[in-house]
Design a protein around this motif. Structure first.
Motif, short mmCIF file in Angstrom:
data_model
loop_
_atom_site.label_atom_id
_atom_site.label_comp_id
_atom_site.label_asym_id
_atom_site.label_seq_id
_atom_site.Cartn_x
_atom_site.Cartn_y
_atom_site.Cartn_z
N HIS A 88 -4.47 0.62 4.56
CA HIS A 88 -5.05 1.78 3.88
C HIS A 88 -5.50 2.84 4.89
O HIS A 88 -5.18 4.01 4.77
N GLN A 123 -5.39 -5.17 3.74
CA GLN A 123 -5.59 -4.01 2.87
C GLN A 123 -6.32 -2.89 3.61
O GLN A 123 -5.92 -1.73 3.55
N GLU A 138 0.88 -1.18 0.00
CA GLU A 138 0.00 0.00 0.00
C GLU A 138 0.91 1.22 0.00
O GLU A 138 1.89 1.26 0.75
#
Length: 166
Positions: A152, A148, A19
Motif C-alpha cells: 500500500h 498489505q 493491492e
C-alpha cells in the motif's frame, strides 16, 4: 484412518494479497517510472537500490529500506509490452518482513481507454515461521498485515511520484 506415529499438524498456508491503485497518468507514463527493475526511487520505503543495470531475468537488486534492513529480490519475469514484471524474494530477514517464499507481480493496466492507469501488485507468500505454533510476530496475521502495509505504501508513493512528476 490415522496411521500410528503420524502427527496431525497444521503448517503454514500460502497467502495471497492484491493491492491496486489508480493513477492520473497514461499507462505509458506510469510504466516509464517503474520499468527499470533497479530503480525503486518511487517507493517511499526504500532509501537506495543496488543492482545491475537493465532488466534481465535472474538479475538481483538489493533495496535498503529507510526503516533499516535490506530486501534482495530477483527478477523472474519481465514483459515491457505487457507492462509487467515479477520478482522473487527467496530469502528474507523476518525482522524486516515477516514472510518466507515471497513473490510478486507488478502490472500497469489502462483505464478509460488509456487516459489513466491502474497498477496492480499481487503478492504470494508464507508466514515468517515455517513450523507449527508460530510466535505472534511471525504468524499469518503478521505476514498479511506487513505485506498489505508495504504494498500500500509503495503504491501510494508511486502515485504521488507519477502525478507530481518527481
Amino acid at each position: 484412518m490415522i496411521m500410528p506415529g503420524l502427527a496431525l499438524a497444521h503448517g503454514p498456508t500460502r497467502q495471497k494479497h492484491t493491492e491496486t491503485i489508480e493513477i492520473n497518468a497514461t499507462p505509458a507514463e506510469v510504466w516509464k517510472r517503474i520499468e527499470n527493475f533497479n530503480d525503486l526511487s518511487w517507493n517511499p520505503l526504500v532509501a537506495k537500490t543496488e543492482g545491475e543495470a537493465g532488466n534481465k531475468v535472474d538479475q538481483t537488486r538489493t533495496a535498503t529500506l529507510k526503516s533499516g534492513g535490506t530486501l534482495t529480490e530477483s527478477l523472474y519475469k519481465y514483459d515491457a509490452a505487457k507492462m509487467m514484471y515479477a520478482t522473487l524474494l527467496p530469502q528474507v530477514d523476518v525482522k524486516v518482513l515477516p514472510v518466507t517464499n515471497y513473490s510478486s507481480y507488478l502490472t500497469v493496466k489502462p483505464l478509460e481507454g488509456g487516459k489513466r492507469a491502474q497498477v496492480e501488485w499481487r503478492s504470494a507468500f508464507y508466514r515468517g515461521y515455517p513450523n507449527n505454533d508460530p510466535p505472534p510476530e511471525l504468524n499469518e496475521e503478521a505476514a498479511i498485515k506487513a505485506v498489505q502495509a508495504f504494498s500500500h505504501a509503495a503504491l501510494e508513493g508511486l502515485k504521488q511520484a507519477v502525478e507530481s512528476g518527481s
